[in-house]
Design a protein around this motif. Structure first.
Motif, PDB file in Angstrom:
ATOM      1  N   THR A 173     -26.286  49.599  40.388  1.00  0.00           N
ATOM      2  CA  THR A 173     -26.492  50.481  41.538  1.00  0.00           C
ATOM      3  C   THR A 173     -26.668  49.665  42.807  1.00  0.00           C
ATOM      4  O   THR A 173     -26.132  50.025  43.876  1.00  0.00           O
ATOM      5  CB  THR A 173     -27.714  51.387  41.302  1.00  0.00           C
ATOM      6  N   ALA A 174     -27.395  48.573  42.728  1.00  0.00           N
ATOM      7  CA  ALA A 174     -27.602  47.705  43.889  1.00  0.00           C
ATOM      8  C   ALA A 174     -26.280  47.132  44.392  1.00  0.00           C
ATOM      9  O   ALA A 174     -26.085  46.963  45.604  1.00  0.00           O
ATOM     10  CB  ALA A 174     -28.572  46.585  43.536  1.00  0.00           C
ATOM     11  N   ARG A 175     -25.359  46.849  43.500  1.00  0.00           N
ATOM     12  CA  ARG A 175     -24.072  46.301  43.924  1.00  0.00           C
ATOM     13  C   ARG A 175     -23.295  47.294  44.783  1.00  0.00           C
ATOM     14  O   ARG A 175     -22.567  46.892  45.697  1.00  0.00           O
ATOM     15  CB  ARG A 175     -23.237  45.891  42.703  1.00  0.00           C
ATOM     16  N   ASP A 181     -16.091  39.844  36.944  1.00  0.00           N
ATOM     17  CA  ASP A 181     -15.524  40.469  38.152  1.00  0.00           C
ATOM     18  C   ASP A 181     -16.615  41.280  38.846  1.00  0.00           C
ATOM     19  O   ASP A 181     -16.568  42.514  38.911  1.00  0.00           O
ATOM     20  CB  ASP A 181     -14.333  41.347  37.780  1.00  0.00           C
ATOM     21  N   ARG A 182     -17.587  40.595  39.373  1.00  0.00           N
ATOM     22  CA  ARG A 182     -18.804  41.225  39.869  1.00  0.00           C
ATOM     23  C   ARG A 182     -18.575  42.116  41.089  1.00  0.00           C
ATOM     24  O   ARG A 182     -19.393  42.972  41.403  1.00  0.00           O
ATOM     25  CB  ARG A 182     -19.842  40.149  40.180  1.00  0.00           C
ATOM     26  N   HIS A 183     -17.440  41.923  41.792  1.00  0.00           N
ATOM     27  CA  HIS A 183     -17.149  42.729  42.981  1.00  0.00           C
ATOM     28  C   HIS A 183     -16.195  43.896  42.678  1.00  0.00           C
ATOM     29  O   HIS A 183     -15.703  44.534  43.608  1.00  0.00           O
ATOM     30  CB  HIS A 183     -16.576  41.841  44.082  1.00  0.00           C
ATOM     31  N   ASP A 184     -15.947  44.148  41.419  1.00  0.00           N
ATOM     32  CA  ASP A 184     -15.103  45.274  41.019  1.00  0.00           C
ATOM     33  C   ASP A 184     -15.949  46.554  41.094  1.00  0.00           C
ATOM     34  O   ASP A 184     -16.560  46.968  40.101  1.00  0.00           O
ATOM     35  CB  ASP A 184     -14.568  45.051  39.606  1.00  0.00           C
ATOM     36  N   LEU A 185     -15.987  47.169  42.248  1.00  0.00           N
ATOM     37  CA  LEU A 185     -16.854  48.334  42.441  1.00  0.00           C
ATOM     38  C   LEU A 185     -16.346  49.564  41.699  1.00  0.00           C
ATOM     39  O   LEU A 185     -17.140  50.424  41.298  1.00  0.00           O
ATOM     40  CB  LEU A 185     -17.021  48.623  43.929  1.00  0.00           C
ATOM     41  N   ASP A 186     -15.026  49.661  41.506  1.00  0.00           N
ATOM     42  CA  ASP A 186     -14.513  50.756  40.680  1.00  0.00           C
ATOM     43  C   ASP A 186     -15.026  50.603  39.245  1.00  0.00           C
ATOM     44  O   ASP A 186     -15.403  51.593  38.602  1.00  0.00           O
ATOM     45  CB  ASP A 186     -12.985  50.777  40.692  1.00  0.00           C
ATOM     46  N   GLY A 187     -15.032  49.360  38.777  1.00  0.00           N
ATOM     47  CA  GLY A 187     -15.579  49.089  37.450  1.00  0.00           C
ATOM     48  C   GLY A 187     -17.060  49.416  37.386  1.00  0.00           C
ATOM     49  O   GLY A 187     -17.542  49.974  36.393  1.00  0.00           O
ATOM     50  N   VAL A 188     -17.793  49.078  38.439  1.00  0.00           N
ATOM     51  CA  VAL A 188     -19.214  49.399  38.501  1.00  0.00           C
ATOM     52  C   VAL A 188     -19.423  50.904  38.383  1.00  0.00           C
ATOM     53  O   VAL A 188     -20.299  51.373  37.636  1.00  0.00           O
ATOM     54  CB  VAL A 188     -19.828  48.867  39.816  1.00  0.00           C
ATOM     55  N   ARG A 189     -18.611  51.674  39.085  1.00  0.00           N
ATOM     56  CA  ARG A 189     -18.750  53.140  39.028  1.00  0.00           C
ATOM     57  C   ARG A 189     -18.450  53.663  37.624  1.00  0.00           C
ATOM     58  O   ARG A 189     -19.104  54.612  37.157  1.00  0.00           O
ATOM     59  CB  ARG A 189     -17.835  53.786  40.059  1.00  0.00           C
ATOM     60  N   ARG A 190     -17.470  53.081  36.958  1.00  0.00           N
ATOM     61  CA  ARG A 190     -17.177  53.505  35.580  1.00  0.00           C
ATOM     62  C   ARG A 190     -18.363  53.223  34.664  1.00  0.00           C
ATOM     63  O   ARG A 190     -18.710  54.048  33.807  1.00  0.00           O
ATOM     64  CB  ARG A 190     -15.922  52.798  35.054  1.00  0.00           C
ATOM     65  N   LEU A 191     -18.986  52.073  34.859  1.00  0.00           N
ATOM     66  CA  LEU A 191     -20.147  51.747  34.034  1.00  0.00           C
ATOM     67  C   LEU A 191     -21.312  52.691  34.321  1.00  0.00           C
ATOM     68  O   LEU A 191     -21.988  53.172  33.396  1.00  0.00           O
ATOM     69  CB  LEU A 191     -20.581  50.297  34.271  1.00  0.00           C
ATOM     70  N   VAL A 217     -17.725  46.409  24.818  1.00  0.00           N
ATOM     71  CA  VAL A 217     -18.576  45.266  25.150  1.00  0.00           C
ATOM     72  C   VAL A 217     -17.849  44.333  26.104  1.00  0.00           C
ATOM     73  O   VAL A 217     -18.415  43.861  27.095  1.00  0.00           O
ATOM     74  CB  VAL A 217     -18.996  44.522  23.872  1.00  0.00           C
ATOM     75  N   ALA A 218     -16.567  44.059  25.824  1.00  0.00           N
ATOM     76  CA  ALA A 218     -15.794  43.144  26.673  1.00  0.00           C
ATOM     77  C   ALA A 218     -15.646  43.675  28.086  1.00  0.00           C
ATOM     78  O   ALA A 218     -15.731  42.912  29.064  1.00  0.00           O
ATOM     79  CB  ALA A 218     -14.419  42.891  26.048  1.00  0.00           C
ATOM     80  N   GLU A 219     -15.414  44.975  28.241  1.00  0.00           N
ATOM     81  CA  GLU A 219     -15.245  45.551  29.569  1.00  0.00           C
ATOM     82  C   GLU A 219     -16.563  45.543  30.345  1.00  0.00           C
ATOM     83  O   GLU A 219     -16.589  45.233  31.544  1.00  0.00           O
ATOM     84  CB  GLU A 219     -14.703  46.975  29.465  1.00  0.00           C
ATOM     85  N   VAL A 220     -17.642  45.865  29.686  1.00  0.00           N
ATOM     86  CA  VAL A 220     -18.940  45.837  30.361  1.00  0.00           C
ATOM     87  C   VAL A 220     -19.290  44.407  30.763  1.00  0.00           C
ATOM     88  O   VAL A 220     -19.782  44.159  31.869  1.00  0.00           O
ATOM     89  CB  VAL A 220     -20.032  46.452  29.471  1.00  0.00           C
TER      90      VAL A 220
END
Length: 236
Positions: free
Chosen positions: A219-221, A193-203, A183-186
């Motif tokens: 996906t939009a990000r 950290d809304r610009h963490d695109l590596d994190g976005v890909r993991r999610l 939950v904390a990471e999501v």
């Protein structure tokens, strides 16, 4: 995973509330944020607890937000920061729990609570109504952003199989996804950290365990399109 292992987690309190009114920016706002304790068993289904309402069905309630959980362990920390005490159900939660911390609970994990089977669906995204509810606190307007920043948001549950829940019951882990996204990471990737695109890909690799709307936002990000959360935070 083995059947129904004892996590040591427990329901400390159960709450439900009818729609009332909060004040924000000089105007009335419909909200069922203020909740009362429920004694004895209460039925929980795909739309939430019996007797519980949401003042804004566009942003609250529904299958992905059927039950709001807030870890009781977070209360002392938030009270210290904001000059509490906050009082019971201070975060508008349905269940105050022990042993289910944001930093440990995995998105998509399933639990048996009483006779109900539930699944962790998403972090709670704190909104301005938390600030409105606690307007008397020093720095109350910072509450939504601060709860996100320190990863003490709490989270929502889907109800996979209806049943009854009650104060004092154990919360038993049934299954946990291999991706391990907490939950904390999501919350961190989605809200901080809304610009963490590596994190976005993991999610997005775990999209099956996220609400469809979150998948669309993430996906939009990747395409450089960022959601504006000003209205959620500031109530404008």
């Amino acid at each position: 995973m083995g059947s129904n292992p004892d996590t040591g987690a427990r329901v400390l309190a159960v709450y439900a509330g009818r729609t009332g009114t909060l004040r924000w920016g000089g105007r009335p706002v419909a909200s069922a944020y203020v909740k009362s304790p429920v004694e004895g068993p209460v039925t929980v289904g795909p739309e939430g607890l019996e007797g519980d309402e949401q003042g804004d069905r566009r942003h609250h309630g529904g299958p992905d937000k059927a039950v709001c959980v807030y870890p009781g362990e977070h209360y002392p920390h938030v009270e210290e920061r904001f000059g509490g005490p906050l009082g019971p159900a201070a975060f508008g939660e349905n269940l105050t729990t022990r042993g289910l911390l944001d930093a440990e609970v995995v998105i998509g994990a399933t639990y048996r609570v009483g006779t109900a089977l539930v699944q962790v669906s998403q972090p709670r995204r704190p909104c301005y109504k938390i600030a409105a509810r606690h307007a008397a606190l020093t720095g109350a307007r910072r509450l939504p952003v601060e709860l996100q920043r320190i990863s003490r948001t709490g989270f929502y549950l889907r109800v996979l199989a209806p049943g009854q829940v009650e104060r004092g019951q154990g919360i038993h882990l049934e299954d946990v996804p291999a991706h391990g996204l907490t939950v904390a990471e999501v919350n961190r990737v989605m809200n901080v950290d809304r610009h963490d695109l590596d994190g976005v890909r993991r999610l997005l690799a775990a999209r099956a365990d996220l609400p469809a709307r979150w998948v669309e936002t993430l996906t939009a990000r990747l395409d450089g399109r960022y959601d504006d959360d000003t209205s959620r935070i500031a109530g404008t």
